[in-house]
Design an enzyme around this catalytic site. Structure first.
Site, PDB file in Angstrom:
ATOM      1  N   HIS A 122       0.873  -1.188   0.000  1.00  0.00           N
ATOM      2  CA  HIS A 122       0.000   0.000   0.000  1.00  0.00           C
ATOM      3  C   HIS A 122       0.904   1.230   0.000  1.00  0.00           C
ATOM      4  O   HIS A 122       2.006   1.189   0.535  1.00  0.00           O
ATOM      5  CB  HIS A 122      -0.836  -0.055   1.289  1.00  0.00           C
ATOM      6  CG  HIS A 122      -1.901   0.979   1.401  1.00  0.00           C
ATOM      7  ND1 HIS A 122      -1.644   2.291   1.747  1.00  0.00           N
ATOM      8  CD2 HIS A 122      -3.242   0.898   1.235  1.00  0.00           C
ATOM      9  CE1 HIS A 122      -2.788   2.954   1.791  1.00  0.00           C
ATOM     10  NE2 HIS A 122      -3.773   2.143   1.488  1.00  0.00           N
ATOM     11  N   ASP A 199       3.009  -4.186   8.185  1.00  0.00           N
ATOM     12  CA  ASP A 199       1.774  -3.426   8.022  1.00  0.00           C
ATOM     13  C   ASP A 199       0.624  -4.423   8.140  1.00  0.00           C
ATOM     14  O   ASP A 199       0.367  -5.209   7.230  1.00  0.00           O
ATOM     15  CB  ASP A 199       1.808  -2.754   6.637  1.00  0.00           C
ATOM     16  CG  ASP A 199       0.459  -2.182   6.223  1.00  0.00           C
ATOM     17  OD1 ASP A 199      -0.526  -2.354   6.963  1.00  0.00           O
ATOM     18  OD2 ASP A 199       0.398  -1.578   5.139  1.00  0.00           O
ATOM     19  N   GLN A 202      -4.511  -5.094   6.906  1.00  0.00           N
ATOM     20  CA  GLN A 202      -5.462  -6.044   6.304  1.00  0.00           C
ATOM     21  C   GLN A 202      -5.406  -7.417   6.976  1.00  0.00           C
ATOM     22  O   GLN A 202      -5.904  -8.386   6.428  1.00  0.00           O
ATOM     23  CB  GLN A 202      -5.169  -6.200   4.804  1.00  0.00           C
ATOM     24  CG  GLN A 202      -5.402  -4.939   4.008  1.00  0.00           C
ATOM     25  CD  GLN A 202      -6.871  -4.515   3.950  1.00  0.00           C
ATOM     26  OE1 GLN A 202      -7.776  -5.325   4.105  1.00  0.00           O
ATOM     27  NE2 GLN A 202      -7.088  -3.237   3.745  1.00  0.00           N
ATOM     28  N   LYS A 225     -10.544  -0.786  10.427  1.00  0.00           N
ATOM     29  CA  LYS A 225     -10.636  -2.020   9.633  1.00  0.00           C
ATOM     30  C   LYS A 225     -10.869  -3.229  10.541  1.00  0.00           C
ATOM     31  O   LYS A 225     -10.814  -4.379  10.109  1.00  0.00           O
ATOM     32  CB  LYS A 225      -9.358  -2.217   8.815  1.00  0.00           C
ATOM     33  CG  LYS A 225      -9.175  -1.125   7.751  1.00  0.00           C
ATOM     34  CD  LYS A 225      -7.939  -1.358   6.937  1.00  0.00           C
ATOM     35  CE  LYS A 225      -7.452  -0.128   6.211  1.00  0.00           C
ATOM     36  NZ  LYS A 225      -8.124   0.127   4.943  1.00  0.00           N
ATOM     37  N   CYS A 363      -4.730   2.379  -3.770  1.00  0.00           N
ATOM     38  CA  CYS A 363      -3.501   2.905  -3.135  1.00  0.00           C
ATOM     39  C   CYS A 363      -2.330   1.953  -3.336  1.00  0.00           C
ATOM     40  O   CYS A 363      -1.486   1.792  -2.442  1.00  0.00           O
ATOM     41  CB  CYS A 363      -3.691   3.195  -1.649  1.00  0.00           C
ATOM     42  SG  CYS A 363      -4.898   4.469  -1.322  1.00  0.00           S
TER      43      CYS A 363
HETATM   44  N1  PMP Z   1      -1.836  -0.528   4.582  1.00  0.00           N
HETATM   45  C1  PMP Z   1      -2.788  -1.294   4.044  1.00  0.00           C
HETATM   46  C2  PMP Z   1      -2.442  -2.673   3.593  1.00  0.00           C
HETATM   47  C3  PMP Z   1      -4.084  -0.805   3.935  1.00  0.00           C
HETATM   48  O1  PMP Z   1      -5.034  -1.569   3.409  1.00  0.00           O
HETATM   49  C4  PMP Z   1      -4.380   0.502   4.392  1.00  0.00           C
HETATM   50  C5  PMP Z   1      -5.774   1.088   4.243  1.00  0.00           C
HETATM   51  N2  PMP Z   1      -6.353   0.852   2.990  1.00  0.00           N
HETATM   52  C6  PMP Z   1      -3.348   1.252   4.948  1.00  0.00           C
HETATM   53  C7  PMP Z   1      -2.088   0.706   5.030  1.00  0.00           C
HETATM   54  C8  PMP Z   1      -3.576   2.637   5.459  1.00  0.00           C
HETATM   55  O2  PMP Z   1      -4.457   2.601   6.535  1.00  0.00           O
HETATM   56  P1  PMP Z   1      -5.097   3.946   7.085  1.00  0.00           P
HETATM   57  O3  PMP Z   1      -5.668   4.669   5.904  1.00  0.00           O
HETATM   58  O4  PMP Z   1      -6.148   3.486   8.042  1.00  0.00           O
HETATM   59  O5  PMP Z   1      -4.002   4.715   7.748  1.00  0.00           O
END
Ligand code: PMP
Length: 404
Positions: A122, A199, A202, A225, A363
């Site tokens: 991401h 990270d 997910q 999430k 993203c």
């Molecule tokens: N890493 C991953 C794998 C994600 O799916 C996301 C959110 N889509 C993020 C980081 C960023 O999370 P947040 O927008 O809640 O900071």
């Protein structure tokens, strides 16, 4: 005992509504999950009866708020199998990774050093490292993908060298659902002397996470999430590293003493928590974890697996549909393309039928560039989705085909 998805679903009031004249089918759980009554009630109760600032110890409500706020930290610590000093409140995964990239990345990286990430990260696990590399002269290295979009482990073995100072990897891909073998990869990276970062955005809503078992230095996730509120997240950090790191932001709460000449820092975890924190958010996250832990987690996981299996079977049989990301180990995410259709159009036509999915690059622009596609349609399932809803998705896709 069989898993009663209807009873679980009934705890999520938002799901019981019509969108565009059709019952809502919410399949955008990778973006954010819905919140059960248990969490909504705790948030309302906090603001109605407890709301006060924390750590001031001045009066009854402040003591109550402080107790619940620190209790929430203990809940998160147990959830990850960490100790409370190692749990920092952040705004979410993005801020968690930025803290590491700034406080350890920029502090420790030098020209010639490398940060190793993967193709499927991401943006939140790319850009902070890219910026840290730009600031320090270090180099960003990227693990390529195999045909099925899993990480190429042979390439990883070769890319991991004594120059690798930081290894930052997603536990599961938000765009494709691919589950990475982080435990093995983290073990190798630690042996190579790298600081390891996972990270977990997910991951946490899908399977149990134990930072001791993973033996990872940093683990990040977002409450929203995990059936909790937005605006709050967590950074787990190994105590020795947190002790050695400079603060991220400065101001109130994070100090021990302040004079005009010099300031000293508060103990962990407060050193990293400048200003009034998101008190209700932290308490809401703890409520979400408590609620989640009261469920039969194994049954939830089996249910999610069955949703993915059911969806994958239908996708494979669907004329003109191409699944993107076919690795064997996946969380419950189905990313796909419909022949001749732009993902955004598919998403819009699904929405007209009450089916909420996400479309686009998710993203993960470098991943989409690598795959040579503009984006995908992503259906991401959660514990409250039903097999019926999976069928609704494919019925709606049949209709989409007739519109195109
Ligand atoms: N890493 C991953 C794998 C994600 O799916 C996301 C959110 N889509 C993020 C980081 C960023 O999370 P947040 O927008 O809640 O900071």
């Amino acid at each position: 005992m069989t898993f009663d998805v209807a009873a679980l679903r009934a705890q999520f009031p938002i799901l019981n509504q019509q969108v565009n004249g059709k019952p809502l089918v919410y399949l955008d759980n990778g973006a954010t999950t819905q919140k059960p009554e248990a969490v909504l009630n705790v948030l309302e109760h906090y603001y109605r009866t407890v709301n006060s600032n924390v750590h001031r110890g001045a009066h009854h409500l402040s003591d109550l708020a402080t107790g619940q706020f620190e209790g929430a930290r203990e809940t998160v610590a147990r959830f990850l199998n960490a100790s409370r000093e190692e749990i920092l409140w952040t705004k979410g995964t993005t801020e968690s990774i930025n803290i590491i990239a700034q406080c350890i990345g920029r502090e420790r990286l030098q020209p010639g050093d490398e940060v190793l990430i993967s193709t499927s990260e991401h943006h939140a696990n790319i850009v902070p490292w890219q910026q840290a590399c730009l600031a320090t002269g270090a180099t960003l290295k990227v693990i390529p993908l195999r045909e099925d979009c899993s990480l190429d482990q042979d390439a990883f073995d070769q890319l991991l060298t004594e120059r690798t100072k930081i290894f930052a990897i997603g536990h599961a891909s938000n765009a494709l659902g691919t589950l990475n073998p982080v435990q093995e990869m983290v073990a190798k990276a630690r042996e190579a002397g790298a600081i390891t970062v996972v990270d977990g955005a997910q991951a946490v809503a899908h399977f149990p996470v134990d930072v001791q078992a993973l033996d990872v230095d940093f683990y990040a996730f977002s409450a929203h999430k995990l059936f909790g509120p937005t605006g709050i997240g967590v950074l787990y950090g190994r105590r020795e590293l947190l002790e050695a790191m400079p603060p991220y932001q400065t101001g109130g709460e994070m100090i021990e003493t302040v004079s005009f000449e010099k300031s000293t820092w508060n103990q962990l975890p407060y050193k990293f928590e400048a200003g009034t924190p998101n008190i209700a958010g932290a308490i809401g996250l703890a409520a979400a974890i408590d609620w989640f832990n009261q469920q039969d987690r194994e049954a939830l996981q089996a249910h999610e697996d069955s949703l993915l299996v059911h969806a994958t079977k239908q996708a494979e049989a669907f004329d003109g549909l191409k699944i993107i990301g076919t690795a064997a180990n996946k969380v419950s995410v189905l990313s796909f393309l419909l022949e001749g259709a732009h993902p955004a159009d598919v998403g819009m036509l699904l929405d007209k039928q009450g089916v909420a999915v996400r479309t686009g690059h998710h993203c993960t622009m470098p991943l989409m560039d690598t795959l040579g596609i503009p984006g995908t349609v992503r259906a991401s399932f959660s514990i409250y989705n039903t097999l019926d809803e999976v069928d609704r998705l494919f019925e709606a896709l049949e209709k989409v085909k007739t519109f195109l």
